[in-house]
Design a protein around this motif. Structure first.
Motif, short mmCIF file in Angstrom:
data_model
loop_
_atom_site.label_atom_id
_atom_site.label_comp_id
_atom_site.label_asym_id
_atom_site.label_seq_id
_atom_site.Cartn_x
_atom_site.Cartn_y
_atom_site.Cartn_z
N LEU A 329 14.54 10.21 13.52
CA LEU A 329 14.01 10.93 12.36
C LEU A 329 12.92 11.93 12.76
N VAL A 330 12.02 11.53 13.65
CA VAL A 330 10.91 12.43 13.99
C VAL A 330 11.39 13.61 14.83
N VAL A 331 12.41 13.41 15.66
CA VAL A 331 12.97 14.53 16.44
C VAL A 331 13.70 15.50 15.51
N ILE A 332 14.51 14.97 14.59
CA ILE A 332 15.18 15.83 13.61
C ILE A 332 14.15 16.61 12.80
N LEU A 333 13.07 15.92 12.42
CA LEU A 333 12.00 16.57 11.65
C LEU A 333 11.43 17.76 12.41
N ASN A 334 11.26 17.62 13.72
CA ASN A 334 10.71 18.72 14.51
C ASN A 334 11.67 19.90 14.61
N PHE A 335 12.98 19.64 14.51
CA PHE A 335 13.95 20.74 14.54
C PHE A 335 13.95 21.54 13.23
N ILE A 336 13.64 20.86 12.12
CA ILE A 336 13.71 21.53 10.81
C ILE A 336 12.33 21.67 10.16
N LYS A 337 11.27 21.63 10.97
CA LYS A 337 9.92 21.56 10.41
C LYS A 337 9.48 22.84 9.71
N SER A 338 9.95 24.00 10.13
CA SER A 338 9.46 25.26 9.55
C SER A 338 9.67 25.33 8.04
N PRO A 339 10.89 25.12 7.52
CA PRO A 339 11.06 25.17 6.06
C PRO A 339 10.30 24.05 5.34
N ILE A 340 10.13 22.90 6.00
CA ILE A 340 9.40 21.80 5.36
C ILE A 340 7.92 22.15 5.24
N ILE A 341 7.33 22.69 6.30
CA ILE A 341 5.92 23.08 6.26
C ILE A 341 5.68 24.15 5.21
N SER A 342 6.65 25.07 5.07
CA SER A 342 6.49 26.18 4.12
C SER A 342 6.42 25.69 2.67
N ILE A 343 6.89 24.47 2.41
CA ILE A 343 6.78 23.91 1.06
C ILE A 343 5.31 23.69 0.70
N PHE A 344 4.50 23.36 1.71
CA PHE A 344 3.11 23.01 1.47
C PHE A 344 2.15 24.19 1.61
N THR A 345 2.42 25.08 2.56
CA THR A 345 1.47 26.17 2.83
C THR A 345 2.16 27.34 3.52
N ASP A 346 1.57 28.54 3.32
CA ASP A 346 2.02 29.71 4.06
C ASP A 346 0.88 30.30 4.89
N ASN A 347 -0.20 29.55 5.00
CA ASN A 347 -1.33 29.95 5.84
C ASN A 347 -0.93 29.83 7.31
N PRO A 348 -0.91 30.94 8.06
CA PRO A 348 -0.41 30.89 9.45
C PRO A 348 -1.18 29.91 10.33
N GLN A 349 -2.50 29.81 10.14
CA GLN A 349 -3.30 28.91 10.95
C GLN A 349 -2.93 27.46 10.68
N ILE A 350 -2.77 27.11 9.41
CA ILE A 350 -2.43 25.73 9.05
C ILE A 350 -0.99 25.42 9.49
N VAL A 351 -0.09 26.39 9.33
CA VAL A 351 1.30 26.20 9.76
C VAL A 351 1.35 25.88 11.25
N GLN A 352 0.57 26.62 12.06
CA GLN A 352 0.54 26.38 13.50
C GLN A 352 0.01 24.99 13.83
N MET A 353 -1.06 24.57 13.13
CA MET A 353 -1.64 23.24 13.35
C MET A 353 -0.65 22.13 13.01
N VAL A 354 -0.01 22.25 11.85
CA VAL A 354 0.93 21.21 11.43
C VAL A 354 2.11 21.14 12.40
N SER A 355 2.56 22.29 12.87
CA SER A 355 3.66 22.32 13.83
C SER A 355 3.30 21.58 15.12
N GLU A 356 2.07 21.80 15.61
CA GLU A 356 1.61 21.11 16.82
C GLU A 356 1.47 19.60 16.57
#
Length: 448
Positions: A329-356
């Motif tokens: 589940l966590v590996v799949i989540l990392n493959f599709i994380k961009s659209p999931i993160i965009s549900i919560f925020t579009d702030n580039p700094q926060i998006v980068q942090m959440v991705s890491e």
């Protein structure tokens, strides 16, 4: 069910309802926050403030619920008499009532002085107090008894019934929130008082439904007549398991608060990234939590029936399932994380942090899955003291210390703090694995 069929009960019979309950709680929590946010940001702040204290109340209620479930599972596996099983139920009910009434009084008497210690706007303080008094104070007995009754149903193998009750109670909660906040059918808008009342009413509904289900299952020993005639040994036995477990949970949550304070020093973006990441990964570790809860019950059955070798082999297998599912589940989540993160925020700094942080979560969830399974197995076997004491040590000497060193001193920021959390889960999971593998737990038994 007879003893021989308890141990052979399919794991999915326990895991799927437990996972369903966890998922429902996550979804309803998100729905509550969203619905309150449409009413007032100050309402969200007030309810959020007292929610951490509500969680501490839940930990204290669980002193009896967890203790009785572990003791009851072993007594069921050992096929002890109905009188012994009923004594466990009566002792649990008596202690639950006492704790709930004590904490209810504490909420009514102490909510004012407690909230006055915070620098809050008047309406935030009002919202916080209303929610705390109605749900935390008036609803305390029903919250506590709901936890106890659902844990008893699971111990007897009726996890699906507990899921049904959770589903109905959550529907009542969400509908009550909507009626309170949106003024449907011409009703007045009750605001936070209505939301708190909806939560309390859902607890009452849950408690009554569980009582009916327990009464319908004739094999469940839950006759509260002559409740004051219970031998003292049952009180001691339940508390000997419940108190250390509650202490460990309290330690973990306080350590999380300390780490959140560290993250807050890194700025608002870091705090937002932490909240968003934890919200997302909650959907990953639902499976490990469910399997861990089921493992605790089944281990109790096996150990009570003196089938320790069977318990040893089964837990090793269940660990592979939980770890494999979490990793998938966590590996799949990392493959599709961009659209999931965009549900919560579009702030580039926060998006980068959440991705890491989601990449670090691969390590974190690996350790967490091991930890949940082997700690559940050890506690189910009656080996409570070691995982509790080591857990408290690891919370502070590994997680908090490394989070500070890596995140603050070495200036790795929130990623460093997350690495500290991951190190705690991995090392604790490894220690619990070797504890299980060493078979020292086989010398423990709650049934004499």
């Amino acid at each position: 069910m007879q003893n021989k069929t308890r141990g052979s009960l399919p794991m999915l019979h326990l895991v799927l309802p437990l996972a369903g309950e966890q998922l429902l709680r996550i979804l309803v929590s998100l729905a509550d926050t969203f619905m309150l946010s449409t009413y007032s940001d100050h309402a969200v702040a007030g309810v959020g403030l007292v929610s951490q204290y509500m969680f501490f109340l839940q930990i204290l209620f669980n002193v009896v619920a967890v203790g009785s479930s572990i003791v009851l599972a072993q007594y069921l596996g050992a096929e002890r008499s109905r009188e012994d099983l009923n004594n466990i139920s009566k002792a649990s009910a008596l202690m639950t009532t006492a704790i709930a009434l004590l904490l209810s009084a504490a909420v009514f008497l102490g909510s004012g002085p407690l909230l006055n210690r915070y620098s809050l706007e008047d309406d935030v303080r009002t919202y916080a107090k209303e929610y705390f008094l109605i749900f935390g104070g008036a609803g305390a007995v029903f919250n506590a008894f709901g936890l106890l009754q659902s844990s008893m149903l699971r111990c007897y193998g009726y996890a699906r019934e507990a899921l049904i009750v959770t589903f109905v109670a959550n529907i009542v909660n969400v509908v009550g929130n909507a009626l309170s906040l949106y003024g449907w059918f011409g009703l007045p808008v009750f605001g936070v008082r209505g939301v708190a009342a909806a939560s309390a009413i859902s607890s009452v509904v849950s408690c009554l439904m569980l009582a009916v289900m327990i009464r319908r299952r004739k094999e469940i020993a839950f006759d509260l007549r002559k409740i004051f005639s219970v031998p003292k040994k049952f009180f001691r036995l339940i508390l000997s398991v419940g108190i250390p477990t509650a202490g460990e949970n309290l330690s973990y949550n306080v350590s999380q608060i300390v780490i959140m304070a560290m993250i807050s020093s890194l700025g608002t973006s870091a705090m937002s990234a932490q909240v968003y990441t934890m919200t997302i990964v909650r959907f990953v570790y639902v499976i490990a939590i469910a399997i861990g809860g089921a493992v605790q019950i089944k281990t109790g059955w096996y150990v009570g029936a003196h089938q320790r070798d069977e318990a040893y082999k089964k837990v090793m297998l269940y660990s592979l399932w939980a770890t494999g599912a979490s990793m998938f589940l966590v590996v799949i989540l990392n493959f599709i994380k961009s659209p999931i993160i965009s549900i919560f925020t579009d702030n580039p700094q926060i998006v980068q942090m959440v991705s890491e942080l989601l990449r670090v979560s691969i390590l974190l969830e690996f350790g967490r899955s091991l930890n949940l399974i082997y700690v559940g197995a050890l506690k189910g076997a009656g080996d409570v003291r070691f995982p509790v004491l080591y857990g408290i040590f690891s919370n502070w000497c590994v997680m908090v210390l490394l989070a500070y060193i890596l995140g603050i001193r070495f200036q790795l920021g929130i990623v460093g703090c997350f690495l500290g959390i991951a190190a705690d889960e991995i090392t604790r999971g490894a220690v619990m694995f070797f504890r299980w593998k060493g078979k020292l737990w086989m010398e423990k038994n709650l049934v004499r």
